[in-house]
Scaffold this motif. Structure first.
Motif, PDB file in Angstrom:
ATOM      1  N   ARG A 274      -1.223  64.350  35.001  1.00 15.51           N
ATOM      2  CA  ARG A 274      -1.995  65.590  35.092  1.00 15.51           C
ATOM      3  C   ARG A 274      -1.635  66.409  36.330  1.00 15.51           C
ATOM      4  O   ARG A 274      -1.945  67.593  36.397  1.00 15.51           O
ATOM      5  CB  ARG A 274      -3.499  65.261  35.099  1.00 15.51           C
ATOM      6  CG  ARG A 274      -4.001  64.653  33.793  1.00 15.51           C
ATOM      7  CD  ARG A 274      -3.805  65.581  32.622  1.00 15.51           C
ATOM      8  NE  ARG A 274      -4.556  66.820  32.812  1.00 15.51           N
ATOM      9  CZ  ARG A 274      -4.285  67.958  32.194  1.00 15.51           C
ATOM     10  NH1 ARG A 274      -3.263  68.050  31.353  1.00 15.51           N
ATOM     11  NH2 ARG A 274      -5.024  69.032  32.423  1.00 15.51           N
ATOM     12  N   ALA A 275      -0.995  65.772  37.298  1.00 17.95           N
ATOM     13  CA  ALA A 275      -0.608  66.473  38.522  1.00 17.95           C
ATOM     14  C   ALA A 275       0.769  67.123  38.427  1.00 17.95           C
ATOM     15  O   ALA A 275       1.186  67.824  39.349  1.00 17.95           O
ATOM     16  CB  ALA A 275      -0.642  65.502  39.708  1.00 17.95           C
ATOM     17  N   LEU A 276       1.474  66.902  37.321  1.00 15.46           N
ATOM     18  CA  LEU A 276       2.810  67.479  37.162  1.00 15.46           C
ATOM     19  C   LEU A 276       2.731  68.998  36.975  1.00 15.46           C
ATOM     20  O   LEU A 276       1.703  69.519  36.543  1.00 15.46           O
ATOM     21  CB  LEU A 276       3.512  66.846  35.949  1.00 15.46           C
ATOM     22  CG  LEU A 276       3.892  65.366  36.079  1.00 15.46           C
ATOM     23  CD1 LEU A 276       4.447  64.859  34.747  1.00 15.46           C
ATOM     24  CD2 LEU A 276       4.902  65.150  37.193  1.00 15.46           C
ATOM     25  N   PRO A 277       3.811  69.705  37.274  1.00 19.20           N
ATOM     26  CA  PRO A 277       3.818  71.162  37.088  1.00 19.20           C
ATOM     27  C   PRO A 277       3.541  71.574  35.643  1.00 19.20           C
ATOM     28  O   PRO A 277       2.915  72.600  35.391  1.00 19.20           O
ATOM     29  CB  PRO A 277       5.235  71.566  37.528  1.00 19.20           C
ATOM     30  CG  PRO A 277       5.645  70.492  38.488  1.00 19.20           C
ATOM     31  CD  PRO A 277       5.040  69.228  37.939  1.00 19.20           C
ATOM     32  N   ARG A 278       4.035  70.779  34.692  1.00 19.77           N
ATOM     33  CA  ARG A 278       3.766  71.036  33.264  1.00 19.77           C
ATOM     34  C   ARG A 278       3.039  69.814  32.705  1.00 19.77           C
ATOM     35  O   ARG A 278       3.628  69.000  32.000  1.00 19.77           O
ATOM     36  CB  ARG A 278       5.066  71.286  32.511  1.00 19.77           C
ATOM     37  CG  ARG A 278       5.826  72.518  32.947  1.00 19.77           C
ATOM     38  CD  ARG A 278       7.071  72.718  32.107  1.00 19.77           C
ATOM     39  NE  ARG A 278       7.951  71.545  32.138  1.00 19.77           N
ATOM     40  CZ  ARG A 278       9.068  71.432  31.452  1.00 19.77           C
ATOM     41  NH1 ARG A 278       9.453  72.391  30.649  1.00 19.77           N
ATOM     42  NH2 ARG A 278       9.803  70.335  31.551  1.00 19.77           N
TER      43      ARG A 278
ATOM     44  N   GLU B  91       8.600  59.678  34.316  1.00 17.52           N
ATOM     45  CA  GLU B  91      10.005  60.106  34.190  1.00 17.52           C
ATOM     46  C   GLU B  91      10.203  60.909  32.915  1.00 17.52           C
ATOM     47  O   GLU B  91      10.873  61.958  32.914  1.00 17.52           O
ATOM     48  CB  GLU B  91      10.920  58.880  34.204  1.00 17.52           C
ATOM     49  CG  GLU B  91      10.929  58.118  35.529  1.00 17.52           C
ATOM     50  CD  GLU B  91      11.693  56.812  35.436  1.00 17.52           C
ATOM     51  OE1 GLU B  91      12.213  56.500  34.329  1.00 17.52           O
ATOM     52  OE2 GLU B  91      11.772  56.086  36.447  1.00 17.52           O
ATOM     53  N   ALA B  92       9.633  60.430  31.800  1.00 22.01           N
ATOM     54  CA  ALA B  92       9.800  61.120  30.518  1.00 22.01           C
ATOM     55  C   ALA B  92       9.132  62.489  30.540  1.00 22.01           C
ATOM     56  O   ALA B  92       9.666  63.463  30.000  1.00 22.01           O
ATOM     57  CB  ALA B  92       9.222  60.264  29.393  1.00 22.01           C
ATOM     58  N   ALA B  93       7.959  62.571  31.169  1.00 23.25           N
ATOM     59  CA  ALA B  93       7.242  63.848  31.214  1.00 23.25           C
ATOM     60  C   ALA B  93       7.978  64.876  32.074  1.00 23.25           C
ATOM     61  O   ALA B  93       7.858  66.081  31.843  1.00 23.25           O
ATOM     62  CB  ALA B  93       5.831  63.625  31.746  1.00 23.25           C
ATOM     63  N   ARG B  94       8.721  64.414  33.057  1.00 22.44           N
ATOM     64  CA  ARG B  94       9.509  65.324  33.878  1.00 22.44           C
ATOM     65  C   ARG B  94      10.751  65.803  33.130  1.00 22.44           C
ATOM     66  O   ARG B  94      11.243  66.900  33.371  1.00 22.44           O
ATOM     67  CB  ARG B  94       9.925  64.636  35.178  1.00 22.44           C
ATOM     68  CG  ARG B  94       8.780  64.488  36.177  1.00 22.44           C
ATOM     69  CD  ARG B  94       9.196  63.661  37.369  1.00 22.44           C
ATOM     70  NE  ARG B  94       8.151  63.640  38.396  1.00 22.44           N
ATOM     71  CZ  ARG B  94       8.025  62.694  39.310  1.00 22.44           C
ATOM     72  NH1 ARG B  94       8.883  61.676  39.338  1.00 22.44           N
ATOM     73  NH2 ARG B  94       7.060  62.752  40.214  1.00 22.44           N
ATOM     74  N   ALA B  95      11.245  64.953  32.214  1.00 21.07           N
ATOM     75  CA  ALA B  95      12.479  65.282  31.504  1.00 21.07           C
ATOM     76  C   ALA B  95      12.249  66.069  30.221  1.00 21.07           C
ATOM     77  O   ALA B  95      13.162  66.742  29.735  1.00 21.07           O
ATOM     78  CB  ALA B  95      13.238  63.990  31.179  1.00 21.07           C
ATOM     79  N   HIS B  96      11.060  65.980  29.663  1.00 21.65           N
ATOM     80  CA  HIS B  96      10.765  66.624  28.381  1.00 21.65           C
ATOM     81  C   HIS B  96       9.502  67.472  28.489  1.00 21.65           C
ATOM     82  O   HIS B  96       8.649  67.218  29.336  1.00 21.65           O
ATOM     83  CB  HIS B  96      10.551  65.575  27.283  1.00 21.65           C
ATOM     84  CG  HIS B  96      11.706  64.635  27.107  1.00 21.65           C
ATOM     85  ND1 HIS B  96      12.834  64.963  26.384  1.00 21.65           N
ATOM     86  CD2 HIS B  96      11.897  63.373  27.562  1.00 21.65           C
ATOM     87  CE1 HIS B  96      13.665  63.939  26.398  1.00 21.65           C
ATOM     88  NE2 HIS B  96      13.126  62.966  27.104  1.00 21.65           N
ATOM     89  N   ARG B  97       9.386  68.449  27.613  1.00 22.94           N
ATOM     90  CA  ARG B  97       8.137  69.209  27.499  1.00 22.94           C
ATOM     91  C   ARG B  97       7.227  68.466  26.529  1.00 22.94           C
ATOM     92  O   ARG B  97       7.480  68.432  25.326  1.00 22.94           O
ATOM     93  CB  ARG B  97       8.419  70.635  27.003  1.00 22.94           C
ATOM     94  CG  ARG B  97       7.147  71.482  26.879  1.00 22.94           C
ATOM     95  CD  ARG B  97       6.419  71.569  28.222  1.00 22.94           C
ATOM     96  NE  ARG B  97       5.131  72.211  28.124  1.00 22.94           N
ATOM     97  CZ  ARG B  97       4.907  73.488  28.404  1.00 22.94           C
ATOM     98  NH1 ARG B  97       5.920  74.267  28.796  1.00 22.94           N
ATOM     99  NH2 ARG B  97       3.697  73.990  28.309  1.00 22.94           N
ATOM    100  N   ILE B  98       6.171  67.862  27.061  1.00 26.58           N
ATOM    101  CA  ILE B  98       5.264  67.048  26.251  1.00 26.58           C
ATOM    102  C   ILE B  98       3.884  67.683  26.252  1.00 26.58           C
ATOM    103  O   ILE B  98       3.334  68.010  27.303  1.00 26.58           O
ATOM    104  CB  ILE B  98       5.187  65.608  26.827  1.00 26.58           C
ATOM    105  CG1 ILE B  98       6.559  64.930  26.710  1.00 26.58           C
ATOM    106  CG2 ILE B  98       4.124  64.790  26.098  1.00 26.58           C
ATOM    107  CD1 ILE B  98       6.677  63.639  27.470  1.00 26.58           C
ATOM    108  N   ASP B  99       3.327  67.886  25.072  1.00 24.57           N
ATOM    109  CA  ASP B  99       2.003  68.497  24.952  1.00 24.57           C
ATOM    110  C   ASP B  99       0.885  67.467  25.080  1.00 24.57           C
ATOM    111  O   ASP B  99      -0.142  67.724  25.709  1.00 24.57           O
ATOM    112  CB  ASP B  99       1.873  69.220  23.612  1.00 24.57           C
ATOM    113  CG  ASP B  99       2.836  70.394  23.496  1.00 24.57           C
ATOM    114  OD1 ASP B  99       2.946  71.152  24.471  1.00 24.57           O
ATOM    115  OD2 ASP B  99       3.482  70.532  22.447  1.00 24.57           O
ATOM    116  N   VAL B 100       1.071  66.310  24.450  1.00 22.50           N
ATOM    117  CA  VAL B 100       0.035  65.272  24.436  1.00 22.50           C
ATOM    118  C   VAL B 100       0.669  63.913  24.680  1.00 22.50           C
ATOM    119  O   VAL B 100       1.725  63.612  24.107  1.00 22.50           O
ATOM    120  CB  VAL B 100      -0.712  65.245  23.077  1.00 22.50           C
ATOM    121  CG1 VAL B 100      -1.746  64.117  23.061  1.00 22.50           C
ATOM    122  CG2 VAL B 100      -1.380  66.579  22.804  1.00 22.50           C
TER     123      VAL B 100
END
Length: 215
Positions: free
Chosen positions: A66-70, A37-46
């Protein structure tokens, strides 16, 4: 992003990262589902991801992240006794792993290296882990050897160092090359080996038996 079900671990890592002006803590999560959920809501590098967590473990979370668009790059966190699930996390797409009792400077260095596209495999722990849980017999080893045979001698030298956890700068120094040349070699190696990142290239090299895993 810090992903760990232990609130004290999250607090300690948050304090460490917060004290470094070059790294921004974007999100925290107590399990894999919250991490997605957090990775979908924010731009996270690591993302620093624990292995054992409720609801969704770190291995599943790594594959989903790793399967997310970003997709963020993932560093797996494990205990000192080397959890057997860490190899599975690396195979799921993690760029490396850290022991939870690593020195603070090593944790910050790992975040920077992985953010820059390098892998961070704790040297001695990586060798012991792969020696114990990753075997090099049978058709898997043969397939790995066939892929490694596609490389030029110079690319083979780069792969051997990469598989020992060397950074691009380390490889450049050891082989007397420009770092930009090393990056070009690494890109060609990933294509030739049909892998998506340095960690998988290192594991494949070990499968092929082309890298000594003991000092």
């Amino acid at each position: 992003m810090i992903v760990d079900d232990d609130a004290l671990v999250r607090l300690g890592l948050a304090d460490l990262i917060g004290a470094d002006p070059g790294i921004e803590l974007v999100a925290q999560a107590a399990d894999g589902l919250q991490a997605i959920e957090a990775a979908r809501a924010h731009r996270i590098d690591v993302a620093l991801v624990d292995v054992r967590m409720p609801r969704m473990d770190g291995i599943t979370a790594t594959a989903r992240l790793r399967a997310l668009p970003r997709p963020p790059r993932v560093i797996t966190l494990t205990t000192f006794d080397l959890d057997e699930y860490v190899y599975d996390a690396l195979a799921a797409g993690a760029e490396g792993f850290l022991l939870k009792d690593s020195e603070p400077a090593d944790i910050l260095r790992a975040v920077r290296l992985v953010a820059a596209g390098s892998a961070m495999l704790h040297p001695s722990a990586a060798r012991r882990l792969i020696d114990r849980y990753h075997h090099t017999a049978g058709p898997q080893a043969q397939a790995a050897r066939e892929k490694v045979a596609r490389l030029t001698p110079r690319e083979g030298e780069v792969l051997a160092l990469l598989a020992r956890g060397a950074t691009n700068a380390d490889i450049a120094g050891a082989l007397h090359m420009r770092e930009s040349t090393v990056k070009a070699h690494v890109s060609r190696i990933l294509v030739a080996l049909e892998v998506s990142n340095r960690v998988r290239a290192a594991l494949l090299a070990r499968d092929a038996g082309s890298v000594q895993t003991h000092e």
